[in-house]
Every structure is written in C-alpha cells, then in structure tokens.
Design an enzyme around this catalytic site. Structure first.
Site, mmCIF file in Angstrom:
data_model
loop_
_atom_site.group_PDB
_atom_site.id
_atom_site.type_symbol
_atom_site.label_atom_id
_atom_site.label_comp_id
_atom_site.label_asym_id
_atom_site.label_seq_id
_atom_site.Cartn_x
_atom_site.Cartn_y
_atom_site.Cartn_z
ATOM 1 C CB SER A 32 -16.855 12.732 -1.503
ATOM 2 O OG SER A 32 -16.071 13.788 -0.993
ATOM 3 C CE1 TYR A 59 -1.626 19.467 2.486
ATOM 4 C CE2 TYR A 59 -1.338 21.240 4.084
ATOM 5 C CZ TYR A 59 -2.082 20.184 3.569
ATOM 6 O OH TYR A 59 -3.273 19.851 4.150
ATOM 7 C CG ASN A 90 -1.996 15.938 -0.399
ATOM 8 O OD1 ASN A 90 -2.729 15.802 -1.377
ATOM 9 N ND2 ASN A 90 -2.405 16.489 0.718
ATOM 10 C CB SER A 124 -6.837 5.323 4.032
ATOM 11 O OG SER A 124 -6.666 4.036 3.492
ATOM 12 C CB CYS A 155 -1.564 9.571 6.256
ATOM 13 S SG CYS A 155 -2.220 8.939 7.773
ATOM 14 C CG HIS A 204 -1.956 0.947 1.327
ATOM 15 N ND1 HIS A 204 -2.493 1.391 2.517
ATOM 16 C CD2 HIS A 204 -2.630 1.607 0.365
ATOM 17 C CE1 HIS A 204 -3.435 2.283 2.277
ATOM 18 N NE2 HIS A 204 -3.537 2.429 0.982
ATOM 19 C CG ASP A 264 -3.933 3.500 -3.051
ATOM 20 O OD1 ASP A 264 -3.732 3.871 -1.881
ATOM 21 O OD2 ASP A 264 -4.816 2.682 -3.347
#
Length: 619
Positions: A400, A525, A287, A281, A283, A259, A306
C-alpha cells in the site's frame, strides 16, 4: 462545445497545443475513441473538481482527520508492479537483453519484438476508452525548463492517475510553453475497460488484470500501459519514463538515470556533502533520504527519495536532480518512530492507496499499532472489511502507498528544485543481506565500485510480485528498471569516468546483518548517521579510520562513533568471512557469466578476477 473530429473537448483549447502534441492527441483519440477530451492545466480548481467527482462515484473517500487527504482501495488483483508483463521493445533483442546461454532466462530486461508489440497493441487499444474521458496531462520531470529536465504528455482514462500525477510530477500550462515544438515522451495509458463494462467493477476501481501490458519503445520515446490503474504501472512519469526511457536517453546524451535517493548531509562544523544511494525497493531508501540523525549537530536534508538524474558539470563534478515532484512511498512500516519526516509530509494533500481506515477518519497500517490513540477503534481494512487490531490478516496491503507532495517534507532541501542539481560526492549501494556482508565498506576505485554495484543483492520485497525470503540479485537496484542491455549499461558507467571529471567515491552498506539468533546486529534508522559520518570523514581524507579487506575498506575498530549506543558486536558486524565470500564470489561469477556473458565489459571481468584472488589470499 469544441470538438476534435466527433469527440467533444470538455476542457482546454486544443488549437493552443503545440503542433506535435495536437497530432499525438488526435491520432490516439481516433485509436481509443473516448467520449470526450479533457486537457489538464494542473490547477487546484481542476483537482477539486475531479476529487468531488471521485468521491461521488465512491472511488475516493476523504480521511476526515486530516486536511485534504484521501483514501482509495483498488481491485485486489491490481496492487503492484507487474514485471512479468512489462516489456522493452527494440528491433534487435540484444539492445534490451544480454546474450545469455541457451536455457537461461535473462532477469534484466524483458524483450518484445516490434511485430509482437503491434499485435498486442492492436488487440487492446482500439476503442479501449469508449464511454470514458481521455485526459491529456502535460508534465515535466525535473523543474520546468531546466537543463536536465524532460517533458512528457500522458493520455489516460483514469482520474486517479490525473490526481496522482499532479502530486508526483509538475503538471501545468507552463509545460506547454517550455515544450514548444520540441519532442516529448509519449505516454499512453488506459485502464482497459471500455464502457459498457461487461464485468463487475470491484471497489469502483476499473482495471483489466488479465490483459495488463506495459511496453516501452525507447527509440521512439514512447510508453504504452494497459489494464492496470496501480501507480507503479499507470503513473508513467515514474519508473517508465524516469528510469526505463530516461536511461536510454541518458546513454545517448552522456548522463545517468538511476534508482537512487539524493540527500544533503551537513557535519556539525557546517560542511555539507551530497550523497546518492541506490537500494532495491523497500530497503529503506525513503527512510535514509529523510534520516533523523541520532548524533547531535548533524543535519540531513532530502533532495529526493527514489530517482536521480545525474550529469557531469563544467567543473567536472557530478550534479544530480530529483526528477519527481512527490513521494510515492510504501506505507506499512512508516511511522513516527521509523520515519517521522515522511509522516509529517503526508498530513495533508496526499492520496493513500490500499491502506486501512479508522472510524475516526485516520489512516492505519502495520507499524502504527503503538502510535494509534484508541487501540480498540473499529477499522476498515484494505479489502473494505471490518477489522480491529489483533484480528487475523493484514489491515493494509504490504505494498500500500502514500503519494505526497515533496514540498511538504519538513526537511526538503532548499536546493531540491535547483535546475542544475546538487554536486554528488559519494554513491552508496545497499541491500538486505542477512549474512556475511559488513555494515559498510568503501570500494577501491570507480571500476571496483561499478563491479560492487553490479553484484548488488537483497532479500525480496513487497513492491514486486515475488514471494518468499530469497536473496535476489538486483544489480545497481536497477534490475526491474533496466532500459537496455545491462552489459552496455555497465560500459556506460565505465565511459563516464573521463579525464577532468571527479567521479564520486562508491560505498556499500548493509543495515540488515543478523546474528546467530536471527537478531539484527545494527539498530538502524537514525543511528545510520554513524555510518554516514564515517563515509563523510573518508571523503574529507581523515587518516587512519579504515582497514583494507578483500572486498574494500571497512571501518577500523573504534572508527565509528559509538557514543550512546548499546553494546554492538563490532567484530561480527564488520567481519568479511572467508568461507562466505569464497562462495559468494563463485555465485557472482556464475551470475555475471550467465546473465551478462559476452556483454560483460572486460574491466568488470578484471575486477571480478582481482577480487576473487584477494579473497583466496585472505588468511
């Protein structure tokens, strides 16, 4: 019209299918009794045909502000992966789960016996496609015909699945040619609502939430999914094949299915390194995979966001491919500020599920408030109700999603479809750890890195049905996706380090440490490139930039490039507090003894003992 028994074939030539596929399709058509069979070819014409049908039916609507983007709202009961109803089926329970003590529920692996499965399938699948079309989807995970690639055939009665699979996997005629009469992963999916439907269908989204079942038969390379149309349960190439089944194949064949994102990072001097990174998932895998570096001269390119399939090559290096063809990302929080490259990727040819929609035909979700032109525009939220910024409740569901073709990503790596993959120099583990865990540390060895990955923890997220802000164990970020006994999985990692192989260095990162006022200590970021920079310098052997601690090597003060950063509390960000780690070590020992028990490899137990000893000796 051609028929298969009594069932008309609406599209495609059944007799041109490979013999094993013919048998599979015929057998399952007899079981599920669809009103017709449709063999998908992956063409644009086919997609247009299905899109038109779904718009007419009210399941999809075009987002008019973009080219070929569509929005769809699900039944509010069908919005996430359902771990409690997801099973691995093996004759021996301990092929799937570890030997946990009495009264301890295993959190990795969820076992069902073959007999129970037979009963569960018999009570669901016979006649489940009555009145619906059965679509036959040939798909390849990884470039078609590539040495690391695997082929699956999915049967489904959901056109949403057909449309999403062509974004997320490689679908088309060439898959049949590559398959020939070899074996393939058998994927059977139904929304579980045969016609005539006896209950109200909400949002034109057929599903059967009370009866959901997702079952994997690893030895048979077979996946059954019933009752849910949501991507994480219905796109069987994704977590089911690419992680749960593939990890079993990988164990048998001597490779890894993980993963992990895969990124290429190029230093200002032009040297490129490839890094794989495993985060639970939500985290920030996507990004990081599409990082826009805040340091000048650096370049990041995305191979995958992923899943990584990795195998050692003849030269002893570990090569990775992204088996997917698209991104299936969490929408809320994705914006031009947090992930401009993802936003650029889904400007066309994408499907949005359970997001909001503005009167101007644009998508909307939490995190886009500052970027929307008209702050007072009327919207429809994910439940189909009128909504405006400032109204109570959420516009988009927290889980979503957007599904977008990877080829549209502006920084997709030119080698992203290389059949042999890209060579991995470093593996990063990371999670959301509000306290105690430094920004970055390098593990001491391959074994210590495996131990560190086995101890991975993170605050719970929206991608699963768990609620609340508890820090949960998520070993290797694989807890929901473990395909077999976790002790055997750790042993498999250990066994991969053979003579003549260059195993990657293993790191751990934590972007999410907070100070006493609950503020993040690190800006995150695009600034995360500063941490990658330190990792790359360590890989290249730069001296004197690390300091030894009981848990691994952290950056020496001043070793992280801080030019242009606001004041950072470096000491607090990098500290390894003795009291915290003493407690953490106890908790980890309890976790591994309860959850892995006698299946824990002795090498990992030795790493645990050694780390405890280092923590206790710490001044």
């Amino acid at each position: 019209m051609k028929r298969l028994g009594h069932v008309p074939i609406h599209k495609g030539d059944f007799h041109l299918l490979p013999p094993k596929v013919q048998r599979f399709v015929a057998e399952k058509a007899e079981l599920m009794r669809p009103r017709g069979i449709y063999i998908c070819d992956g063409s644009q014409h086919e997609a247009d045909e299905i899109i038109d049908k779904l718009i007419e039916r009210g399941m999809l609507s075009p987002l008019k502000a973009y080219e070929n983007n569509y929005i769809c709202r699900t039944d509010p009961k069908d919005v996430a992966r359902v771990e409690s109803k997801t099973w691995m089926v093996t004759p021996d329970k301990y092929q799937t789960v570890c030997h946990t003590p009495d009264g301890i529920e295993p959190i990795m692996g969820h076992w069902m016996s073959p007999d129970s499965l037979a009963t569960e399938l018999d009570s669901r699948f016979p006649g489940c496609m009555a009145g619906r079309i059965m679509y036959v989807i040939p798909f390849s995970m990884g470039p078609v015909g590539g040495p690391l690639s695997k082929i699956g055939v999915q049967l489904t009665d959901s056109n949403y699945v057909v449309l999403s699979m062509r974004i997320m996997t490689r679908v088309g005629h060439e898959v049949w040619d590559a398959l020939g009469d070899n074996d393939f992963v058998r994927c059977i999916h139904s929304v579980g609502l045969p016609r005539p439907v006896k209950q109200r269908v909400i949002n034109h989204w057929p599903c059967n939430p009370e009866r959901v079942l997702i079952a994997h038969r690893p030895a048979e390379r077979e996946i059954w999914s019933f009752g849910s149309g949501y991507g994480g349960n219905s796109l069987l190439g994704k977590k089911m094949l690419a992680l749960r089944i593939a990890s079993n194949i990988a164990k048998d064949e001597g490779w890894m299915a993980e993963h992990m994102l895969i990124m290429g990072v190029t230093r200002p001097d032009g040297k490129e390194h490839f890094i794989a990174a495993a985060f639970p998932s939500a985290c920030g895998k996507t990004n990081l995979a599409m990082l826009e570096p805040a340091l000048p001269g650096w370049k990041v390119r995305c191979v995958g966001d992923d899943i990584a399939w990795m195998k050692f090559g003849e030269d002893g290096r570990l090569y990775a491919i992204n088996p997917e063809y698209g991104f299936f990302g969490v929408a809320p929080g994705t914006s031009k500020k947090t992930n401009p490259m993802a936003v650029a990727t889904f400007q066309k040819n994408s499907i949005f599920t359970n997001v909001g929609e503005t009167a101007n035909g644009e998508y909307f979700w939490e995190g886009l408030e500052d970027e929307i032109k008209d702050k007072n525009v009327d919207m429809i939220n994910w439940l189909g109700e009128k909504w405006r910024i400032g109204d109570p409740g959420l516009c988009a569901h927290p889980n979503s999603r957007f599904a977008a073709p990877a080829s549209q990503c502006p920084i997709i790596h030119p080698e992203w479809e290389s059949p042999k993959g890209v060579p991995i120099d470093a593996i990063i583990f990371g999670g959301r750890r509000p306290a105690g865990v430094p920004l970055v540390f390098e593990t001491r060895s391959w074994l210590h890195g495996i131990f560190t990955g086995a101890c991975l923890k993170s605050e719970a997220t929206a991608a699963a049905e768990h609620k609340g802000k508890t820090v949960m164990h998520d070993p290797m970020a694989m807890r929901p996706f473990m395909g077999y006994n976790f002790g055997h999985y750790l042993q498999h990692w250990i066994d991969l380090n053979k003579d003549g192989r260059k195993v990657p260095k293993i790191y751990h990162v934590n972007w999410f440490r907070r100070d006493a006022n609950n503020k993040f200590l690190w800006p995150g970021y695009g600034q995360n490139i500063r941490v990658i920079d330190w990792i790359v310098r360590r890989l290249d052997g730069e001296p004197d930039i690390g300091v030894d601690t009981p848990i691994g090597i952290v950056p020496k003060k001043g070793a992280i490039n801080a030019s242009g950063l606001p004041d950072i509390q470096w000491d607090e960000l990098m500290s390894v507090p003795k009291e915290y780690w003493t407690n953490d070590a106890k908790e980890i020992r309890k976790f591994l003894e309860e959850q892995v028990g006698p299946d824990l490899p002795k090498e990992i137990r030795a790493e645990m003992d050694a780390q405890e000893e280092r923590i206790n000796k710490q001044a």
